[in-house]
Scaffold this active site. Structure first.
Site, PDB file in Angstrom:
ATOM      1  N   SER A  10       0.878  -1.084   0.226  1.00  0.00           N
ATOM      2  CA  SER A  10       0.145   0.047   0.073  1.00  0.00           C
ATOM      3  C   SER A  10       0.761   1.246   0.393  1.00  0.00           C
ATOM      4  CB  SER A  10      -0.931   0.148   1.457  1.00  0.00           C
ATOM      5  OG  SER A  10      -0.356  -0.197   2.329  1.00  0.00           O
ATOM      6  N   ALA A  13       4.518   2.204   2.683  1.00  0.00           N
ATOM      7  CA  ALA A  13       4.629   1.243   3.201  1.00  0.00           C
ATOM      8  C   ALA A  13       6.495   1.620   2.885  1.00  0.00           C
ATOM      9  CB  ALA A  13       4.140   0.005   2.765  1.00  0.00           C
ATOM     10  N   GLU A  88       6.593   2.776  -9.280  1.00  0.00           N
ATOM     11  CA  GLU A  88       6.009   2.826  -9.690  1.00  0.00           C
ATOM     12  C   GLU A  88       5.068   2.026 -10.582  1.00  0.00           C
ATOM     13  OE1 GLU A  88       4.165   4.955  -7.821  1.00  0.00           O
ATOM     14  OE2 GLU A  88       5.561   6.293  -6.871  1.00  0.00           O
ATOM     15  N   HIS A 185     -11.114  -1.672   7.469  1.00  0.00           N
ATOM     16  CA  HIS A 185     -11.364  -0.207   7.645  1.00  0.00           C
ATOM     17  C   HIS A 185     -12.154   0.138   6.218  1.00  0.00           C
ATOM     18  CE1 HIS A 185     -10.499  -0.970  12.021  1.00  0.00           C
ATOM     19  NE2 HIS A 185     -11.711  -0.845  11.517  1.00  0.00           N
TER      20      HIS A 185
END
Ligand SMILES: Nc1ncnc2c1ncn2[C@@H]1O[C@H](COP(=O)(O)OP(=O)(O)O)[C@@H](O)[C@H]1O
Ligand SMILES: Cc1cn([C@H]2C[C@H](O)[C@@H](COP(=O)(O)O)O2)c(=O)[nH]c1=O
Ligand SMILES: [Zn+2]
Length: 201
Positions: A10, A13, A88, A185
């Site tokens: 994520s 991180a 990326e 969440h």
């Protein structure tokens, strides 16, 4: 045999930090590397990989038209490369990931690709989907949600901190725009209906 690695996580991180540490390891042993990062990500200086803890290194920017295997072959002809590192990597096309596999398999240079697994709706990015399909090794870099569970998802938020449930997949930003959360969440914040809609699209 050289391998293709996908280090996924994520946001926030430590992917860029990890990449820069791997790069440093090669370089301190006198081994040459070639770094790539997404040209569209201009949060920091263009053509630079920067981690939030202050390390940075020059990188070749890629976009949808970049012939990555040709760039590597060009550089390799001038200086023998020991490793190719891509930050990326979620923004790579499927074809560019195939080129990275070629670099590992045919040119014989190990490739370490770092990127997000999923977008703000929990759907795979094109580059990540292809890397999950092709990589020899899938390595998760772990981070923690506010509840202590593993933060595997990336929630997009608006200026008021409210969850964003629609929009284009690519939206460059940092902590102002995204929060890394655990699946529970993330799903609660997004609303299960939106989450399911994104997955069946
Ligand atoms: N000023 C700081 N000092 C030390 N650690 C930091 C600082 N700012 C951010 N971090 C940590 O750095 C990590 C993010 O690193 P980075 O490599 O940029 O992540 P990613 O590429 O995965 O988004 C996080 O663990 C974050 O908590
Ligand atoms: C979840 C998500 C992220 N992005 C963008 C936001 C950042 O510019 C990069 C990820 O950067 P990092 O190195 O992991 O910090 O990706 C996006 O465009 N769309 C998304 O859904
Ligand atoms: Zn949580």
């Amino acid at each position: 045999m050289a391998k293709l690695y996908f280090y996924y996580a994520s946001m926030n991180a430590g992917k860029s930090t990890n990449l820069l540490q791997a790069d440093f390891n090669y370089r301190e042993r006198g081994m040459a590397t070639m770094l790539f990062t997404a040209g569209i990500d201009e949060r920091f200086a263009a053509g630079t990989i920067t981690s939030r803890i202050g390390l940075e290194a020059a990188a070749t920017p890629f976009d949808a038209t970049t012939e990555i295997a040709a760039c590597v072959a060009d550089r390799h002809a001038h200086e023998a490369l020991s490793c190719v590192l891509v930050d990326e990597a979620q923004f790579l096309s499927a074809d560019q990931v195939d080129q990275l596999a070629h670099v590992a398999d045919v040119v014989g240079i190990p490739v370490l690709a770092y990127g997000l697994r999923t977008d703000f709706l929990g759907a795979l990015f094109p580059g990540s989907a292809r890397l999950l399909a092709l990589a020899d090794a899938l390595v998760e870099i772990k981070s923690v949600c506010t509840c202590g569970r593993k933060a595997t998802m990336n929630l997009r938020v608006d200026a008021a901190g409210k969850a964003v449930a629609q929009g284009r997949q690519t939206e460059i930003g940092g902590n102002d725009l995204y929060i890394a959360l655990c699946r529970r969440h993330f799903t609660e914040a997004l609303g299960r209906r939106h989450f399911t809609e994104a997955l069946v699209r």
